[in-house]
Design a protein around this motif. Structure first.
Motif, PDB file in Angstrom:
ATOM      1  N   SER A 101     -13.042  -5.948  28.072  1.00 38.79           N
ATOM      2  CA  SER A 101     -13.396  -6.183  29.480  1.00 38.79           C
ATOM      3  C   SER A 101     -12.367  -5.546  30.418  1.00 38.79           C
ATOM      4  O   SER A 101     -12.711  -5.052  31.491  1.00 38.79           O
ATOM      5  CB  SER A 101     -13.482  -7.684  29.763  1.00 38.79           C
ATOM      6  N   VAL A 102     -11.095  -5.546  29.987  1.00 39.49           N
ATOM      7  CA  VAL A 102     -10.029  -4.961  30.813  1.00 39.49           C
ATOM      8  C   VAL A 102     -10.165  -3.442  30.833  1.00 39.49           C
ATOM      9  O   VAL A 102     -10.065  -2.796  31.877  1.00 39.49           O
ATOM     10  CB  VAL A 102      -8.631  -5.379  30.287  1.00 39.49           C
ATOM     11  N   ARG A 103     -10.431  -2.846  29.658  1.00 47.09           N
ATOM     12  CA  ARG A 103     -10.653  -1.391  29.601  1.00 47.09           C
ATOM     13  C   ARG A 103     -11.816  -0.990  30.505  1.00 47.09           C
ATOM     14  O   ARG A 103     -11.774  -0.001  31.223  1.00 47.09           O
ATOM     15  CB  ARG A 103     -10.995  -0.958  28.171  1.00 47.09           C
ATOM     16  N   SER A 104     -12.899  -1.796  30.402  1.00 48.46           N
ATOM     17  CA  SER A 104     -14.118  -1.505  31.145  1.00 48.46           C
ATOM     18  C   SER A 104     -13.859  -1.577  32.657  1.00 48.46           C
ATOM     19  O   SER A 104     -14.295  -0.713  33.424  1.00 48.46           O
ATOM     20  CB  SER A 104     -15.200  -2.508  30.728  1.00 48.46           C
ATOM     21  N   ARG A 105     -13.098  -2.610  33.093  1.00 45.18           N
ATOM     22  CA  ARG A 105     -12.803  -2.754  34.510  1.00 45.18           C
ATOM     23  C   ARG A 105     -11.918  -1.604  35.002  1.00 45.18           C
ATOM     24  O   ARG A 105     -12.087  -1.098  36.108  1.00 45.18           O
ATOM     25  CB  ARG A 105     -12.148  -4.118  34.764  1.00 45.18           C
ATOM     26  N   ALA A 106     -10.965  -1.179  34.174  1.00 44.70           N
ATOM     27  CA  ALA A 106     -10.083  -0.057  34.550  1.00 44.70           C
ATOM     28  C   ALA A 106     -10.917   1.200  34.788  1.00 44.70           C
ATOM     29  O   ALA A 106     -10.708   1.919  35.776  1.00 44.70           O
ATOM     30  CB  ALA A 106      -9.048   0.194  33.457  1.00 44.70           C
ATOM     31  N   ARG A 107     -11.870   1.449  33.881  1.00 43.53           N
ATOM     32  CA  ARG A 107     -12.739   2.636  34.042  1.00 43.53           C
ATOM     33  C   ARG A 107     -13.587   2.524  35.309  1.00 43.53           C
ATOM     34  O   ARG A 107     -13.817   3.495  36.012  1.00 43.53           O
ATOM     35  CB  ARG A 107     -13.628   2.816  32.809  1.00 43.53           C
ATOM     36  N   GLU A 108     -14.069   1.292  35.580  1.00 40.87           N
ATOM     37  CA  GLU A 108     -14.907   1.055  36.751  1.00 40.87           C
ATOM     38  C   GLU A 108     -14.131   1.326  38.047  1.00 40.87           C
ATOM     39  O   GLU A 108     -14.635   1.970  38.973  1.00 40.87           O
ATOM     40  CB  GLU A 108     -15.388  -0.400  36.718  1.00 40.87           C
ATOM     41  N   ILE A 109     -12.885   0.843  38.114  1.00 45.28           N
ATOM     42  CA  ILE A 109     -12.057   1.057  39.311  1.00 45.28           C
ATOM     43  C   ILE A 109     -11.740   2.547  39.470  1.00 45.28           C
ATOM     44  O   ILE A 109     -11.814   3.101  40.569  1.00 45.28           O
ATOM     45  CB  ILE A 109     -10.755   0.229  39.233  1.00 45.28           C
ATOM     46  N   GLU A 110     -11.402   3.180  38.354  1.00 45.00           N
ATOM     47  CA  GLU A 110     -11.082   4.615  38.386  1.00 45.00           C
ATOM     48  C   GLU A 110     -12.277   5.425  38.909  1.00 45.00           C
ATOM     49  O   GLU A 110     -12.130   6.315  39.746  1.00 45.00           O
ATOM     50  CB  GLU A 110     -10.725   5.063  36.964  1.00 45.00           C
ATOM     51  N   LEU A 140      -9.904  -7.927  42.922  1.00 47.84           N
ATOM     52  CA  LEU A 140      -9.422  -6.583  42.590  1.00 47.84           C
ATOM     53  C   LEU A 140      -7.947  -6.655  42.172  1.00 47.84           C
ATOM     54  O   LEU A 140      -7.547  -6.063  41.172  1.00 47.84           O
ATOM     55  CB  LEU A 140      -9.583  -5.638  43.785  1.00 47.84           C
ATOM     56  N   GLU A 141      -7.157  -7.414  42.960  1.00 47.17           N
ATOM     57  CA  GLU A 141      -5.725  -7.544  42.643  1.00 47.17           C
ATOM     58  C   GLU A 141      -5.530  -8.225  41.281  1.00 47.17           C
ATOM     59  O   GLU A 141      -4.648  -7.848  40.517  1.00 47.17           O
ATOM     60  CB  GLU A 141      -5.008  -8.332  43.748  1.00 47.17           C
ATOM     61  N   GLU A 142      -6.369  -9.218  40.997  1.00 46.81           N
ATOM     62  CA  GLU A 142      -6.305  -9.886  39.684  1.00 46.81           C
ATOM     63  C   GLU A 142      -6.594  -8.885  38.570  1.00 46.81           C
ATOM     64  O   GLU A 142      -5.920  -8.855  37.543  1.00 46.81           O
ATOM     65  CB  GLU A 142      -7.343 -11.019  39.624  1.00 46.81           C
ATOM     66  N   SER A 143      -7.620  -8.060  38.783  1.00 49.53           N
ATOM     67  CA  SER A 143      -7.976  -7.043  37.785  1.00 49.53           C
ATOM     68  C   SER A 143      -6.835  -6.063  37.581  1.00 49.53           C
ATOM     69  O   SER A 143      -6.524  -5.679  36.447  1.00 49.53           O
ATOM     70  CB  SER A 143      -9.229  -6.266  38.215  1.00 49.53           C
TER      71      SER A 143
END
Length: 256
Positions: A101-110, A140-143
């Motif tokens: 989920s963390v990898r996925s969120r990083a890609r989403e923000i990028e 967003l800051e939490e992510s």
């Protein structure tokens, strides 16, 4: 580190491939492993043991010693640091401790940063990024905090210049004081220019964090003291800067 005695050691080791000479080279360059493990370890969760990182890195050092060609126009330290980092990162990836989920969120923000920047022509704000991915600024800051705790290679992995089957990371091409090999000169020059341009276009505070962390080698805690904010806030700024740089450099490679 590499004086005349070390050079003689290299020459003799290359000639004989003697295990005792290899062990002496390992001892000579062991501090590199400690240095790399310490740098990578500072951004990892507390449960990741630095002793484990050192043992992973030692395998990289041994591989570097066995494969290094003293006739190549690259310092051993530069070559070895890239191999040591690679060995540690490969091992951490194999353990797969970063939640999907963390990898996925990083890609989403990028991706959101890249799309917003293409549309706006400037670095998007936290509010714009949050709106784009459908979360609040606090979420967003939490992510960003979650991503920063899981982030291992950061800027070192942004862009690699590969040669002879080995990867030399971007930071190593910047830090290397030896002249580049002619065949790689253009790639490395373009890489440096693309990175310098991407860093120059970061928002001021993120630019400062990147400069202090990668070029001045301050810790995140020390940067927090300079900026007058908490270490966790610096960590968020660092992660945001990395995601912006990744988005921007991905755009640069797409245009080549």
């Amino acid at each position: 580190m590499a004086g005349e005695d070390t050079h003689a050691l290299w020459v003799e080791f290359r000639r004989t491939n003697d295990k005792a000479l290899r062990d002496r080279l390992i001892l000579t360059y062991a501090p590199l492993v400690k240095y790399v493990a310490g740098r990578l370890g500072s951004g990892l969760p507390a449960h990741v043991d630095e002793g484990d990182l050192v043992s992973y890195g030692l395998l990289g050092l041994i591989g570097a010693i066995e494969r290094y060609d003293p006739d190549r126009d690259i310092k051993f330290e530069t070559y070895a640091i890239a191999r040591i980092k690679g060995a540690i990162i490969d091992e951490l990836r194999a353990l797969d401790w970063v939640p999907r989920s963390v990898r996925s969120r990083a890609r989403e923000i990028e991706r959101a940063i890249a799309e917003l920047e293409a549309k706006l022509g400037t670095a998007p704000t936290d509010e714009q990024i949050a709106e784009k991915i459908g979360v609040t600024v606090e979420e967003l800051e939490e992510s960003l905090s979650d991503i920063s705790r899981s982030s291992i290679a950061a800027l070192d992995e942004l862009w690699s210049v590969s040669g002879d089957g080995d990867q030399i990371s971007l930071m190593d091409t910047i830090e290397d004081t030896t002249g580049p090999r002619p065949a790689e000169a253009l790639d490395e020059t373009e890489t440096r220019e693309a990175l310098a341009d991407a860093i120059a276009r970061l928002p001021e505070r993120e630019k400062l964090v990147v400069t202090l962390y990668y070029y001045e080698e301050l810790t995140l805690r020390e940067i927090g003291e300079v900026l007058g904010v908490t270490e966790s806030r610096v960590s968020q700024l660092h992660t945001k800067a990395i995601l912006r740089l990744k988005a921007r450099l991905a755009g640069a490679t797409a245009r080549v």
